[in-house]
Design a protein around this motif. Structure first.
Motif, PDB file in Angstrom:
ATOM      1  N   THR A 128       0.710  -1.018   0.014  1.00  0.00           N
ATOM      2  CA  THR A 128      -0.032  -0.143  -0.039  1.00  0.00           C
ATOM      3  C   THR A 128       0.992   1.269   0.194  1.00  0.00           C
ATOM      4  OG1 THR A 128      -1.996  -1.210   1.033  1.00  0.00           O
ATOM      5  CG2 THR A 128      -1.796   1.342   1.475  1.00  0.00           C
ATOM      6  N   ASN A 129       2.011   1.270   0.805  1.00  0.00           N
ATOM      7  CA  ASN A 129       2.752   2.323   0.810  1.00  0.00           C
ATOM      8  C   ASN A 129       3.587   2.842  -0.320  1.00  0.00           C
ATOM      9  OD1 ASN A 129       2.163   2.770   3.627  1.00  0.00           O
ATOM     10  ND2 ASN A 129       3.977   1.854   4.326  1.00  0.00           N
ATOM     11  N   LEU A 130       4.102   1.605  -0.987  1.00  0.00           N
ATOM     12  CA  LEU A 130       4.747   1.767  -2.310  1.00  0.00           C
ATOM     13  C   LEU A 130       3.754   2.278  -3.527  1.00  0.00           C
ATOM     14  CD1 LEU A 130       6.906  -1.652  -2.470  1.00  0.00           C
ATOM     15  CD2 LEU A 130       7.642   0.871  -2.697  1.00  0.00           C
ATOM     16  N   LEU A 131       2.304   1.849  -3.311  1.00  0.00           N
ATOM     17  CA  LEU A 131       1.315   2.331  -4.445  1.00  0.00           C
ATOM     18  C   LEU A 131       0.975   3.788  -4.233  1.00  0.00           C
ATOM     19  CD1 LEU A 131      -1.012  -0.810  -4.588  1.00  0.00           C
ATOM     20  CD2 LEU A 131       0.748  -0.155  -6.366  1.00  0.00           C
ATOM     21  N   GLU A 132       0.857   4.020  -2.884  1.00  0.00           N
ATOM     22  CA  GLU A 132       0.540   5.564  -2.471  1.00  0.00           C
ATOM     23  C   GLU A 132       1.790   6.537  -3.271  1.00  0.00           C
ATOM     24  OE1 GLU A 132      -0.009   5.560   1.559  1.00  0.00           O
ATOM     25  OE2 GLU A 132      -1.948   4.878   1.676  1.00  0.00           O
ATOM     26  N   GLU A 133       2.880   5.880  -3.076  1.00  0.00           N
ATOM     27  CA  GLU A 133       4.340   6.592  -3.713  1.00  0.00           C
ATOM     28  C   GLU A 133       3.925   6.855  -5.100  1.00  0.00           C
ATOM     29  OE1 GLU A 133       7.988   5.079  -2.953  1.00  0.00           O
ATOM     30  OE2 GLU A 133       7.625   5.001  -0.705  1.00  0.00           O
ATOM     31  N   VAL A 134       3.428   5.825  -5.900  1.00  0.00           N
ATOM     32  CA  VAL A 134       3.027   5.588  -7.442  1.00  0.00           C
ATOM     33  C   VAL A 134       2.021   6.693  -7.603  1.00  0.00           C
ATOM     34  CG1 VAL A 134       2.260   4.300  -9.484  1.00  0.00           C
ATOM     35  CG2 VAL A 134       3.961   3.112  -7.496  1.00  0.00           C
ATOM     36  N   VAL A 135       1.203   6.716  -6.971  1.00  0.00           N
ATOM     37  CA  VAL A 135      -0.119   7.483  -7.191  1.00  0.00           C
ATOM     38  C   VAL A 135       0.185   9.001  -7.127  1.00  0.00           C
ATOM     39  CG1 VAL A 135      -2.352   8.364  -6.168  1.00  0.00           C
ATOM     40  CG2 VAL A 135      -1.939   5.886  -6.556  1.00  0.00           C
ATOM     41  N   ASN A 136       1.142   9.426  -5.877  1.00  0.00           N
ATOM     42  CA  ASN A 136       1.660  10.749  -5.705  1.00  0.00           C
ATOM     43  C   ASN A 136       2.590  11.312  -6.792  1.00  0.00           C
ATOM     44  OD1 ASN A 136       0.126  10.833  -3.082  1.00  0.00           O
ATOM     45  ND2 ASN A 136       2.044  10.233  -2.015  1.00  0.00           N
ATOM     46  N   LYS A 137       3.566  10.345  -7.256  1.00  0.00           N
ATOM     47  CA  LYS A 137       4.236  10.789  -8.134  1.00  0.00           C
ATOM     48  C   LYS A 137       3.345  10.781  -9.616  1.00  0.00           C
ATOM     49  CE  LYS A 137       8.444   8.662  -6.598  1.00  0.00           C
ATOM     50  NZ  LYS A 137       9.339   7.460  -6.549  1.00  0.00           N
ATOM     51  N   PHE A 138       2.270  10.109  -9.707  1.00  0.00           N
ATOM     52  CA  PHE A 138       1.542  10.498 -11.089  1.00  0.00           C
ATOM     53  C   PHE A 138       0.785  11.714 -11.043  1.00  0.00           C
ATOM     54  CE2 PHE A 138      -2.925  10.386 -12.757  1.00  0.00           C
ATOM     55  CZ  PHE A 138      -2.499  10.242 -14.113  1.00  0.00           C
ATOM     56  N   GLU A 139       0.293  12.161  -9.789  1.00  0.00           N
ATOM     57  CA  GLU A 139      -0.278  13.437  -9.403  1.00  0.00           C
ATOM     58  C   GLU A 139       0.629  14.663  -9.884  1.00  0.00           C
ATOM     59  OE1 GLU A 139      -3.376  14.108  -9.207  1.00  0.00           O
ATOM     60  OE2 GLU A 139      -3.964  12.241  -9.220  1.00  0.00           O
ATOM     61  N   LEU A 140       1.902  14.321  -9.445  1.00  0.00           N
ATOM     62  CA  LEU A 140       2.880  15.319  -9.903  1.00  0.00           C
ATOM     63  C   LEU A 140       3.176  15.680 -11.311  1.00  0.00           C
ATOM     64  CD1 LEU A 140       5.622  14.796  -6.854  1.00  0.00           C
ATOM     65  CD2 LEU A 140       4.034  16.713  -7.097  1.00  0.00           C
ATOM     66  N   ARG A 141       3.218  14.299 -11.964  1.00  0.00           N
ATOM     67  CA  ARG A 141       3.278  14.297 -13.525  1.00  0.00           C
ATOM     68  C   ARG A 141       1.988  15.170 -14.217  1.00  0.00           C
ATOM     69  NH1 ARG A 141       4.376   9.125 -12.843  1.00  0.00           N
ATOM     70  NH2 ARG A 141       2.695   8.299 -14.088  1.00  0.00           N
ATOM     71  N   LYS A 142       0.960  14.661 -13.567  1.00  0.00           N
ATOM     72  CA  LYS A 142      -0.345  15.315 -14.069  1.00  0.00           C
ATOM     73  C   LYS A 142      -0.347  16.682 -13.648  1.00  0.00           C
ATOM     74  CE  LYS A 142      -5.051  15.040 -13.057  1.00  0.00           C
ATOM     75  NZ  LYS A 142      -6.220  14.325 -12.512  1.00  0.00           N
ATOM     76  N   GLN A 143       0.208  17.364 -12.680  1.00  0.00           N
ATOM     77  CA  GLN A 143       0.292  18.826 -12.471  1.00  0.00           C
ATOM     78  C   GLN A 143       0.984  19.524 -13.435  1.00  0.00           C
ATOM     79  OE1 GLN A 143       1.384  19.428  -8.156  1.00  0.00           O
ATOM     80  NE2 GLN A 143      -0.174  18.156  -7.466  1.00  0.00           N
ATOM     81  N   LEU A 144       2.305  19.134 -13.491  1.00  0.00           N
ATOM     82  CA  LEU A 144       3.034  19.656 -14.601  1.00  0.00           C
ATOM     83  C   LEU A 144       2.486  19.719 -16.030  1.00  0.00           C
ATOM     84  CD1 LEU A 144       5.726  20.844 -15.694  1.00  0.00           C
ATOM     85  CD2 LEU A 144       6.557  18.350 -15.851  1.00  0.00           C
ATOM     86  N   PHE A 145       1.892  18.643 -16.550  1.00  0.00           N
ATOM     87  CA  PHE A 145       1.229  18.531 -17.919  1.00  0.00           C
ATOM     88  C   PHE A 145       0.137  19.301 -18.029  1.00  0.00           C
ATOM     89  CE2 PHE A 145       3.448  14.416 -19.743  1.00  0.00           C
ATOM     90  CZ  PHE A 145       4.398  15.166 -20.058  1.00  0.00           C
TER      91      PHE A 145
END
Length: 243
Positions: A128-145
């Protein structure tokens, strides 16, 4: 001898299965299956729920696939006396999810097996902790784009964006000139990769120029500053194209 009869004659394995049943009742796991092997070992598969990777659903739908991205399977093996065979333990995801959580096996090897209910919960927490990191990084990519999209789409400069994974975007820098932006899953620790494709006279294939990350981002890895530096670079390149 039937599998269930073999288990009944093994008090320690009966206790393990009782613990799994309690985990199922408390919704910590979805299901479990077991099989006894010729070498008097028992193989157990436990289906464990995890936070849904919502951003993956769109990508899977595009591929025409209906794959559960909200669970994984924990594989465990025990000797006849109920002792765990830790080097046979493992986790199984669907292929798309597995690409995102390649560190899971390492994390699990660090765990100590005490009681099966505690072990399953610890594995679930690690995943769960690893997947939360994945989701958070996706959100950062999303914010930039999305920031780039809001700035350049009204000008008709956005020429493509991978909305499913938020990993690639193309922006027009002028006639015959295109900026390709690629983000790795580890963004922002790994800065955007930039390439400029330019259509040359008398050439069917456009030329490609890789842009130095250091010259654009100057080592800055704070998301807002990355966006500012990237937009400054785009502005400069557009001005050069117009001159």
């Amino acid at each position: 001898m039937h599998q269930k009869e073999k288990i009944r004659e093994n008090p320690k394995m009966v206790k393990i299965l009782e613990s799994l049943e309690l985990l199922k009742i408390s919704l910590e796991i979805l299901s479990y299956e077991f099989t006894t092997m010729e070498n008097d070992r028992t193989l157990i598969y436990v289906e464990v729920p995890i936070p849904t990777l919502g951003f993956m659903k769109h990508e899977l739908a595009i591929k025409g696939r209906d794959v559960n991205a909200d669970r994984f399977v924990l594989k465990m093996m025990f000797k006849g006396g109920g002792q765990p065979v830790l080097n046979k333990f493992g986790v199984q995801f669907n292929p798309e999810v597995h690409e995102l959580v390649t560190e899971v096996e390492k994390k699990i090897k660090d765990l100590q097996f005490d009681q099966i209910n505690r072990f399953v919960k610890e594995v679930k927490m690690k995943v769960t902790n690893l997947l939360e990191e994945v989701v958070n990084k996706f959100e950062l990519r999303k914010q930039l784009f999305l920031r780039l999209f809001a700035a350049y789409q009204p000008l008709g400069l956005v020429k493509g964006m991978n909305a499913a994974t938020m990993c690639e975007m193309n922006i027009c820098l002028g006639e015959g000139k295109l900026l390709n932006i690629v983000l790795k899953p580890t963004y922002p620790s790994c800065l955007p990769a930039l390439s400029i494709y330019k259509k040359e006279k008398d050439m069917d294939t456009p030329s490609k120029t890789m842009i130095s990350k250091a010259s654009v981002f100057k080592g800055e890895k704070e998301p807002n500053q990355i966006a500012e530096n990237l937009m400054s670079f785009i502005y400069t390149e557009c001005m050069l194209s117009d001159s």
